[in-house]
Design a protein around this motif. Sequence first.
Motif, mmCIF file in Angstrom:
data_model
loop_
_atom_site.group_PDB
_atom_site.id
_atom_site.type_symbol
_atom_site.label_atom_id
_atom_site.label_comp_id
_atom_site.label_asym_id
_atom_site.label_seq_id
_atom_site.Cartn_x
_atom_site.Cartn_y
_atom_site.Cartn_z
ATOM 1 N N VAL A 165 3.903 0.772 2.475
ATOM 2 C CA VAL A 165 3.694 -0.242 3.516
ATOM 3 C C VAL A 165 3.628 -1.634 2.889
ATOM 4 N N VAL B 216 0.297 5.265 11.820
ATOM 5 C CA VAL B 216 0.459 3.830 11.552
ATOM 6 C C VAL B 216 -0.265 3.012 12.614
ATOM 7 N N MET C 231 5.791 -5.909 9.593
ATOM 8 C CA MET C 231 5.285 -4.893 8.678
ATOM 9 C C MET C 231 6.409 -3.904 8.393
ATOM 10 N N SER D 124 3.442 -5.890 4.281
ATOM 11 C CA SER D 124 3.381 -6.842 5.384
ATOM 12 C C SER D 124 3.912 -8.192 4.927
ATOM 13 N N GLU E 49 0.841 -1.193 0.000
ATOM 14 C CA GLU E 49 0.000 0.000 0.000
ATOM 15 C C GLU E 49 0.878 1.246 0.000
ATOM 16 N N VAL F 227 6.449 -3.485 13.715
ATOM 17 C CA VAL F 227 6.664 -2.562 12.592
ATOM 18 C C VAL F 227 8.132 -2.181 12.477
ATOM 19 N N ASP G 74 -5.192 -10.964 9.700
ATOM 20 C CA ASP G 74 -5.562 -9.854 10.577
ATOM 21 C C ASP G 74 -4.762 -9.846 11.877
ATOM 22 N N ARG H 61 -3.969 3.156 11.961
ATOM 23 C CA ARG H 61 -4.409 2.662 10.655
ATOM 24 C C ARG H 61 -4.219 1.146 10.506
ATOM 25 N N TYR H 62 -3.248 0.575 11.204
ATOM 26 C CA TYR H 62 -2.924 -0.835 11.039
ATOM 27 C C TYR H 62 -2.959 -1.548 12.388
ATOM 28 N N ASN H 63 -3.098 -2.860 12.329
ATOM 29 C CA ASN H 63 -3.115 -3.687 13.525
ATOM 30 C C ASN H 63 -1.672 -4.060 13.862
ATOM 31 N N THR H 64 -1.114 -3.417 14.866
ATOM 32 C CA THR H 64 0.294 -3.601 15.205
ATOM 33 C C THR H 64 0.436 -4.071 16.647
#
Length: 286
Positions: A62, A157, A110, A64, A45, A78, A73, A160-163
Amino acid sequence: MASRRQMLGLAAGAFAAGVAGVAGSARAAGQVPAASPAAPLAIGETFTLHSTVLGETRRINVYSARAWDVKPDAPLPVLFMLDGGVAEDFVHTAGLLQVSVANLTMRSFMLVGMENTVRRRDMTAPTDSAEDKKIAPVVGGSAAFRRFIREELMPLVKSRYNTTGETALIGESLAGMFVLETLLHAPEMFDTFIAIDPTLWWNDRHILKTASGLLGARQRLDKTLFVATSGEKGQPELARQLEGALSGVKVEGLRWQMAPMLDETHMTIGHPGAMRAFRAVFKPAA
């Protein structure tokens, strides 16, 4: 002399032009079957954000890299990457992550790449050296760039993302110096710091002269540092000075590793240095 990133870009352009030329000749000769129109190939992305700190819009890429048994998910740690544009180091570093995750030599991660606008400004602290200013007329923006990462990019980040909350920073050359400077001045930002052939000579070796004092002022530092250095002229001696500075202080919790790679040059150390770092500091759980 062209930089390694410029050489990579030129090589990629020449390859694409060569492929297009061969394909065009083959079509003219009627040897190629009909095919659908070409479409963009995406591996991750990309988005932009306007930075109030920097007063400009920055592009972020980005990717992953997940092992086969990691759910789509599932939260990921990161790795924030300097020189992270598509025409810079993002694509091939994403490939290193993917192959390393796939062959089980590193954990799923990621990758968040920060594309440059004025690289030498953002990667450097101020300098008093006239020679440095010949190389980089506009310098001294590293503190502001660090604020951008801390105050704007990292929260975005996270939202917006699952970290997982685990973070790392990687950079090469001037960006490697930025990594070391960040460890010394803002270690709370990241858990792991990876510096590939950092420019230790910058500002009359200022980072070497101040590292012991800055580290020694901290009672505990639960961080990991990995430094890979090439055999480029002058770099082995600078690397020994850095190792001496790190060895000269005892900071509880700090884990560090120097990796001399004397068969590599400043132009070639990027890939092998990063892969060695990933295997050393991001090993999968036993």
